[in-house]
Design a protein around this motif. Structure first.
Motif, PDB file in Angstrom:
ATOM      1  N   GLN A   1      -7.916   6.832  -3.367  1.00 20.65           N
ATOM      2  CA  GLN A   1      -6.921   6.612  -2.318  1.00 20.65           C
ATOM      3  C   GLN A   1      -5.998   7.814  -2.265  1.00 20.65           C
ATOM      4  N   LEU A   2      -5.813   8.348  -1.063  1.00 25.38           N
ATOM      5  CA  LEU A   2      -4.933   9.488  -0.888  1.00 25.38           C
ATOM      6  C   LEU A   2      -3.477   9.022  -0.820  1.00 25.38           C
TER       7      LEU A   2
ATOM      8  N   LEU B   1     -10.776   8.431   0.583  1.00 21.58           N
ATOM      9  CA  LEU B   1     -11.701   9.564   0.617  1.00 21.58           C
ATOM     10  C   LEU B   1     -12.827   9.284  -0.358  1.00 21.58           C
ATOM     11  N   ALA B   2     -14.073   9.480   0.085  1.00 20.07           N
ATOM     12  CA  ALA B   2     -15.228   9.198  -0.766  1.00 20.07           C
ATOM     13  C   ALA B   2     -16.252  10.325  -0.669  1.00 20.07           C
TER      14      ALA B   2
ATOM     15  N   LEU C   1      -6.788  15.578  -7.655  1.00 17.16           N
ATOM     16  CA  LEU C   1      -8.067  14.888  -7.550  1.00 17.16           C
ATOM     17  C   LEU C   1      -9.092  15.628  -8.384  1.00 17.16           C
ATOM     18  N   LEU C   2      -9.922  14.876  -9.074  1.00 13.20           N
ATOM     19  CA  LEU C   2     -10.970  15.452  -9.923  1.00 13.20           C
ATOM     20  C   LEU C   2     -12.331  14.998  -9.427  1.00 13.20           C
TER      21      LEU C   2
ATOM     22  N   PHE D   1      -5.517  20.045  -5.304  1.00 13.27           N
ATOM     23  CA  PHE D   1      -4.085  19.811  -5.435  1.00 13.27           C
ATOM     24  C   PHE D   1      -3.447  19.462  -4.085  1.00 13.27           C
ATOM     25  N   ASP D   2      -4.296  19.330  -3.023  1.00 13.72           N
ATOM     26  CA  ASP D   2      -3.778  19.054  -1.681  1.00 13.72           C
ATOM     27  C   ASP D   2      -4.544  17.904  -1.017  1.00 13.72           C
ATOM     28  N   GLU D   3      -4.863  16.874  -1.829  1.00 11.68           N
ATOM     29  CA  GLU D   3      -5.483  15.647  -1.321  1.00 11.68           C
ATOM     30  C   GLU D   3      -6.850  15.886  -0.686  1.00 11.68           C
ATOM     31  N   GLY D   4      -7.626  16.773  -1.310  1.00 12.08           N
ATOM     32  CA  GLY D   4      -9.003  16.971  -0.903  1.00 12.08           C
ATOM     33  C   GLY D   4      -9.225  17.982   0.190  1.00 12.08           C
ATOM     34  N   LYS D   5      -8.162  18.634   0.655  1.00 12.27           N
ATOM     35  CA  LYS D   5      -8.357  19.648   1.707  1.00 12.27           C
ATOM     36  C   LYS D   5      -9.049  20.892   1.141  1.00 12.27           C
TER      37      LYS D   5
END
Length: 662
Positions: A492-493, A499-500, A554-555, A592-596
């Motif tokens: 969850q962002l 995001l998956a 996110l990892l 470090f930017d929510e998957g961007k």
């Protein structure tokens, strides 16, 4: 001579034949007298059938009457007329004289209680010993027809991923020597016993264990390999489960007054479990520990069902500082011998415990396991449960523990329907709203997508956020109700979106280049938008991890390519000194930017040359500066000290964010 007359001639001359006395009761059930006697119960086949040992002499001291056939739809619906709506479900058991199916243990017991009140005679389910005694009818061979079951008795005796309807009409093949029909096949039959290991030595009127997880079923069924139809074969089901393979027959007579055997002892993973709350100390120095084996084979004398294929793991931390890992053990991924094993890495220890039994339903495939600690005192275990073998028609089962896994609640069917979209994937999560999210493979095909299940009340009730037919629905760049790719993982962002990332359903960025699909939902998983990620796709024998770290980033842990797939070898990685090299195998990426963007990508190796065994589909590989584990089904957890704990199909890794950023 025809097969039918051969069988009849055999039945006329086989030993142990009793004179057949039949009578009908008030609802037309034909009852057969079964006289007292002694027989050898079980078999010494071993391996997948080890639960049939030891062979032991059993005396049935009191005769009883047993229904000549399985209870039919017409007979059962005299008790429960509403059951008629289940006739013909999945194409099975539509007519009056077909064996009733879709009946739980509790419902079968309720039928017996109703009939007992109606006739003022004691009706019940047979004990497991009574059932095998009646089935054998004096024989000592695999079947009461000999060591082979004639073709006339067989109804699609192989596993079908999609079950094939057959007639379940009773009494269409010759009875055994005591006048009982369909003791081999047609449908499985509930017995009264809790399933548990046999005890050695002669016994009189055994009634099984005091308690357990599963109730025994016997006799095998249609759409099932013939070996499961043997007289000695033992099967089981959760008492509240019901499906198209199982019905029942009844006994008239009092239940033996024998004392039940004590319940089986707790497995090693539930023994000597500390209840002391662990004091976590943050680990800030960068480190990467050498991987160690966590799938530790038990001694063969321990009686633990450990098979050659150990795979599909899950892992969680416990408030006492232990790590708990679970995985399936089987000879074949679609095998009915499959069990779920577990091991602990106890707080302060460096070696994992020997594997021990964690969850099993006899002769049922149990593909898919998830473990989660909610950080409020509750451990969750969610598992798939098949009707038979394969891994398509699964129900979902949940257990909970409030004492670090020392004991677990009774298994509860949280998705009762045995169908697609229930193959559990490791990596459950709790959203910031407090919702429990469980992902499941939607279809066993390679482009089946991933489905989401949500509980907003700590697992008491579950829903799906979509209302779509049971078909794969992924279409590149369009909205759909499923996550793109199987074996997906979701986070969850911060803005509430989901995001998956998943395996297969790859998206092309040009005419030849494929990328792992990324799915994003703005409405809690009801619909998803698909786009290409920056990561290479993965394939057979590989499963990724996607999670949010305690520290915020996110990892992703995935693989650079699929070994053996030409043109996909390796990825570029950058050393701390700026040198770029080609790396192969398992890597970690940080956003470090929510998957961007994902500026950190690091091969999961410390550069030391090691020969390792990844188990399952991975096997032996060499780890060095440019090579990490090439395959494996991954699962991960992060403890409050910020240590990342990663397991593949056989190996346990331990490292932290500081090392990834180094």
């Amino acid at each position: 001579m025809s097969a039918r007359w051969t069988v009849i001639l055999f039945l006329l001359v086989q030993p142990g034949m009793q004179s057949i006395a039949r009578q009908k009761n008030s609802i037309g059930i034909q009852l057969v007298d079964v006289k007292p006697g002694t027989f050898n119960m079980g078999s010494n086949r071993g391996n997948e059938d080890a639960d049939e040992s030891p062979v032991h002499a059993v005396t049935i001291s009191t005769g009883f009457k047993m229904s000549a056939t399985e209870i039919t739809n017409k007979q059962y619906e005299a008790f429960d007329p509403a059951h008629s709506k289940l006739r013909g479900q999945h194409g099975f058991s539509l007519k009056d004289d077909e064996a009733v199916v879709f009946v739980s243990y509790e419902e079968a017991v309720a039928f017996c209680a109703w009939l007992s009140r109606k006739e003022r005679k004691p009706y019940r389910l047979p004990t497991e010993a009574e059932w095998e005694y009646a089935c054998r009818a004096g024989s000592a061979t695999d079947y009461n027809t000999g060591n082979e079951l004639p073709a006339a008795y067989q109804k699609l005796q192989h596993t079908n991923r999609t079950p094939v309807p057959v007639s379940l009409q009773v009494a269409q093949t010759p009875p055994n020597a005591w006048g009982l029909y369909d003791m081999h096949g047609n449908v499985e039959e509930w017995c009264s016993d809790w399933y548990g290991a046999y005890t050695a030595g002669a016994q009189i009127d055994p009634v099984g264990r005091k308690t357990g997880m599963s109730r025994v079923t016997r006799g095998g069924s249609h759409n099932t390999p013939v070996k499961y139809l043997r007289s000695a074969n033992r099967q089981g089901m959760l008492p509240e489960d019901k499906h198209w393979l199982t019905g029942f027959r009844i006994v008239q007579g009092a239940l033996p007054a024998t004392k039940a055997i004590a319940a089986e002892p707790l497995p090693a993973n539930s023994q000597a479990v500390s209840q002391q709350k662990y004091l976590w100390k943050k680990v800030t120095e960068p480190f990467f520990d050498a991987p160690v084996v966590y799938v530790v084979k038990p001694d063969s004398s321990a009686g633990i069902p450990f098979y050659k294929h150990n795979h599909c793991p899950a892992i969680t931390w416990c408030p006492n500082g232990d790590l708990l890992a679970a995985w399936f053990s089987t000879n074949a991924e679609n095998g009915r011998e499959m069990v779920i094993l577990a091991s602990r890495l106890r707080a302060g220890k460096k070696s994992w415990d020997t594997a021990s039994l964690f969850f099993a339903v006899p002769d049922r495939n149990t593909t898919g396991t998830s473990l989660l600690y909610d950080q409020k005192g509750m451990l969750y275990h969610i598992n798939g449960l098949e009707v038979a073998g394969d891994w398509q028609n699964l129900a979902m089962v949940m257990r909970t523990s409030t004492n670090n896994g020392a004991t677990w609640s009774k298994p509860e069917l949280i998705a009762r329907e045995h169908t697609k979209r229930h193959q559990v994937i490791a990596g459950s999560l709790i959203t910031k709203e407090g919702w429990l999210v469980q992902l499941c493979d939607a279809d066993p095909g390679p482009r089946g997508g991933t489905a989401m299940h949500i509980s907003k009340d700590k697992g008491a009730h579950w829903t799906t956020p979509y209302n779509l037919p049971i078909t794969p629905l992924f279409k590149e760049n369009s909205m759909g109700g499923l996550i793109a790719g199987i074996h997906a993982s979701v986070v969850q962002l911060n803005d509430g979106r989901l995001l998956a990332l998943g395996r297969n359903d790859n998206i092309k960025t040009d005419s030849v280049t494929e990328r792992m699909p990324m799915s994003i939902s703005n409405d809690g998983g009801a619909t998803w938008q698909y786009e290409a990620s920056v990561f290479p796709p993965i394939n057979s024998g590989q499963r990724l991890v996607l999670r949010r770290l305690n520290e915020g980033p996110l990892l992703l842990i995935s693989f650079t390519h699929t070994p053996g797939k030409p043109g996909t070898e390796g990825m570029d990685f950058t050393k701390p000194n700026g040198e770029v090299f080609k790396g192969n195998g398992m890597y970690a990426a940080l956003s470090f930017d929510e998957g961007k963007t994902w500026p950190v990508k690091k091969l999961l190796t410390d550069g030391t040359i090691r020969q390792l065994n990844g188990g399952a589909w991975t096997g032996l590989f060499t780890m060095d500066a440019a090579h990490a584990e090439p395959k494996g089904y991954l699962a991960a957890t992060q403890t409050p000290d910020n240590v990342i704990h990663l397991i593949s199909s056989n190996l346990y890794y331990r490292f932290n964010l500081a090392w990834l950023e180094k």
